[in-house]
Write an enzyme that holds these catalytic residues in place. Structure first.
Site, PDB file in Angstrom:
ATOM      1  N   GLY A   1       2.456   2.226  10.741  1.00 22.99           N
ATOM      2  CA  GLY A   1       3.432   3.213  10.480  1.00 22.99           C
ATOM      3  C   GLY A   1       4.259   3.605  11.859  1.00 22.99           C
ATOM      4  O   GLY A   1       4.870   4.619  12.062  1.00 22.99           O
TER       5      GLY A   1
ATOM      6  N   GLU B   1      -5.442  -4.876  10.809  1.00 18.09           N
ATOM      7  CA  GLU B   1      -4.438  -3.830  10.847  1.00 18.09           C
ATOM      8  C   GLU B   1      -4.896  -3.086  12.044  1.00 18.09           C
ATOM      9  O   GLU B   1      -5.448  -2.116  12.043  1.00 18.09           O
ATOM     10  CB  GLU B   1      -4.435  -2.884   9.520  1.00 18.09           C
ATOM     11  CG  GLU B   1      -4.304  -3.518   8.304  1.00 18.09           C
ATOM     12  CD  GLU B   1      -3.599  -2.447   7.457  1.00 18.09           C
ATOM     13  OE1 GLU B   1      -2.357  -2.733   6.971  1.00 18.09           O
ATOM     14  OE2 GLU B   1      -4.229  -1.472   6.962  1.00 18.09           O
TER      15      GLU B   1
ATOM     16  N   LYS C   1      -0.023   4.362  -0.241  1.00 11.91           N
ATOM     17  CA  LYS C   1      -0.615   5.426   0.360  1.00 11.91           C
ATOM     18  C   LYS C   1      -0.297   6.561  -0.757  1.00 11.91           C
ATOM     19  O   LYS C   1      -0.350   6.485  -1.703  1.00 11.91           O
ATOM     20  CB  LYS C   1       0.038   5.578   1.809  1.00 11.91           C
ATOM     21  CG  LYS C   1      -0.259   4.393   2.520  1.00 11.91           C
ATOM     22  CD  LYS C   1      -0.008   4.419   3.974  1.00 11.91           C
ATOM     23  CE  LYS C   1       0.069   3.289   4.562  1.00 11.91           C
ATOM     24  NZ  LYS C   1      -0.104   3.449   6.136  1.00 11.91           N
TER      25      LYS C   1
ATOM     26  N   GLU D   1      -6.502   4.869   7.940  1.00  2.00           N
ATOM     27  CA  GLU D   1      -6.600   6.109   7.587  1.00  2.00           C
ATOM     28  C   GLU D   1      -7.949   6.961   6.686  1.00  2.00           C
ATOM     29  O   GLU D   1      -8.190   7.908   6.833  1.00  2.00           O
ATOM     30  CB  GLU D   1      -5.130   6.184   6.485  1.00  2.00           C
ATOM     31  CG  GLU D   1      -3.918   6.102   7.423  1.00  2.00           C
ATOM     32  CD  GLU D   1      -2.835   5.482   6.637  1.00  2.00           C
ATOM     33  OE1 GLU D   1      -2.847   5.656   5.670  1.00  2.00           O
ATOM     34  OE2 GLU D   1      -2.022   5.278   7.471  1.00  2.00           O
TER      35      GLU D   1
ATOM     36  N   ASN E   1       0.784  -1.243   0.001  1.00  4.34           N
ATOM     37  CA  ASN E   1       0.212  -0.134   0.003  1.00  4.34           C
ATOM     38  C   ASN E   1       1.028   1.167  -0.118  1.00  4.34           C
ATOM     39  O   ASN E   1       1.346   1.602   0.969  1.00  4.34           O
ATOM     40  CB  ASN E   1      -0.877   0.004   1.179  1.00  4.34           C
ATOM     41  CG  ASN E   1      -1.753   1.190   1.549  1.00  4.34           C
ATOM     42  OD1 ASN E   1      -1.805   1.788   0.506  1.00  4.34           O
ATOM     43  ND2 ASN E   1      -2.479   1.402   2.593  1.00  4.34           N
TER      44      ASN E   1
ATOM     45  N   HIS F   1      -9.474   1.350   4.971  1.00  2.36           N
ATOM     46  CA  HIS F   1      -8.335   1.424   5.813  1.00  2.36           C
ATOM     47  C   HIS F   1      -8.420   2.445   6.832  1.00  2.36           C
ATOM     48  O   HIS F   1      -9.362   3.230   6.792  1.00  2.36           O
ATOM     49  CB  HIS F   1      -7.098   1.794   4.713  1.00  2.36           C
ATOM     50  CG  HIS F   1      -5.727   2.027   5.307  1.00  2.36           C
ATOM     51  ND1 HIS F   1      -5.346   2.809   5.978  1.00  2.36           N
ATOM     52  CD2 HIS F   1      -4.768   1.034   4.947  1.00  2.36           C
ATOM     53  CE1 HIS F   1      -4.138   2.508   6.337  1.00  2.36           C
ATOM     54  NE2 HIS F   1      -3.728   1.520   5.955  1.00  2.36           N
TER      55      HIS F   1
ATOM     56  N   SER G   1       3.169  -2.058  10.371  1.00  2.00           N
ATOM     57  CA  SER G   1       4.830  -2.051  10.616  1.00  2.00           C
ATOM     58  C   SER G   1       5.370  -3.466  10.161  1.00  2.00           C
ATOM     59  O   SER G   1       6.603  -3.877  10.793  1.00  2.00           O
ATOM     60  CB  SER G   1       5.131  -1.801  11.936  1.00  2.00           C
ATOM     61  OG  SER G   1       4.746  -0.752  12.210  1.00  2.00           O
TER      62      SER G   1
END
Ligand code: PGA
Length: 245
Positions: free
Chosen positions: A173, A167, A12, A100, A10, A98, A205
């Site tokens: 991250g 996740e 991003k 985010e 991904n 996701h 991660s």
């Protein structure tokens, strides 16, 4: 059980036209695609470069994935794109929900479910992401949060037709990977709620140094990789490890 491990990068909001081109050129020249036939490999670039990534990845054995898609097919929805557009471009998978997107764009689990349904109906494989926050985990709510995120999705689609990614938000991250026990427990829980054939990926991660360990945990059918998918050498090293799992 899923025979093929899934390795999905991904990107991003990273990598432009040139980096996308050189990533795939490097992959093509440095390895033979036959080496990775035992894997399902995908890369999710930014939306404006989907078509370019499809071109760059031709004959590489790598699928191109969108990072998002809207649930309506057409209409007055400025700034959106639909599953039909992805299919027209040769995009095979779409990451949905996701954390985010849930956090910065206020996506709800209901919207995620509609998106998953649109993908299944339009024959694009949705990779539906779920994950609890640190506060959820610390208050013992991790499993119930995952269940509440999954529930609307499972009401809209047959679990044998989707791919899931667990996740934990606190692992994305941050360099903080969930422990093998935490991953094993949650994947087992998700497996019970879904279908033996639903691929369940772990994300958060993942790097060249821990991918293999995570891929060997029961009910982990693959990994969703953010930061470590941006550099072609670390991505390749994850692919290499995955072929041995
Ligand atoms: P990370 O991101 O690997 O950089 O933690 C994972 C993701 O957001 O999918």
């Amino acid at each position: 059980m899923n025979e093929k491990k899934w390795i999905v990068g991904n990107w991003k909001l990273n990598h432009g036209l040139l980096e996308t081109q050189s990533f795939f050129e490097f992959l093509r020249t440095s390895c033979q695609k036959e080496r990775f036939q035992s894997l399902n490999i995908g890369i999710a670039p930014v939306a404006p470069l989907l078509s370019w990534a499809v071109q760059c990845s031709q004959n590489s054995g790598i699928q191109i994935a969108a990072q998002n898609v809207f649930y309506q097919e057409s209409g007055a929805y400025t700034g959106e794109w639909s599953v039909r557009h992805l299919r027209d471009l040769g995009v095979s998978w779409a990451i949905i929900g996701h954390s985010e997107r849930r956090r910065y764009f206020a996506e709800t689990s209901e919207q995620v479910a509609w998106k998953a349904r649109a993908c299944v109906e339009g024959r694009v494989m949705p990779i539906v992401c779920v994950g609890e926050t640190l506060a959820d985990r610390e208050s013992g709510l991790a499993e119930s949060v995952i269940e509440s995120q999954l529930k609307p999705v499972l009401e809209q689609v047959d679990p044998s037709q989707i791919c899931l990614a667990y996740e934990p938000v606190w692992a994305i991250g941050t360099g903080k990977v969930a422990t093998s026990n935490e991953i094993a427990q949650m994947h087992e829980r998700i497996r019970k709620l879904t279908h033996p054939s639903t691929p369940i990926l772990y994300g958060g991660s993942i790097h060249a140094s821990n991918a293999r360990l995570v891929l060997e945990i029961a009910h982990v059918d693959g990994v969703l990789v953010g930061g470590a998918s941006l550099q072609v050498d670390s991505f390749l090293s994850i692919l290499n490890d995955a072929t041995q799992c």
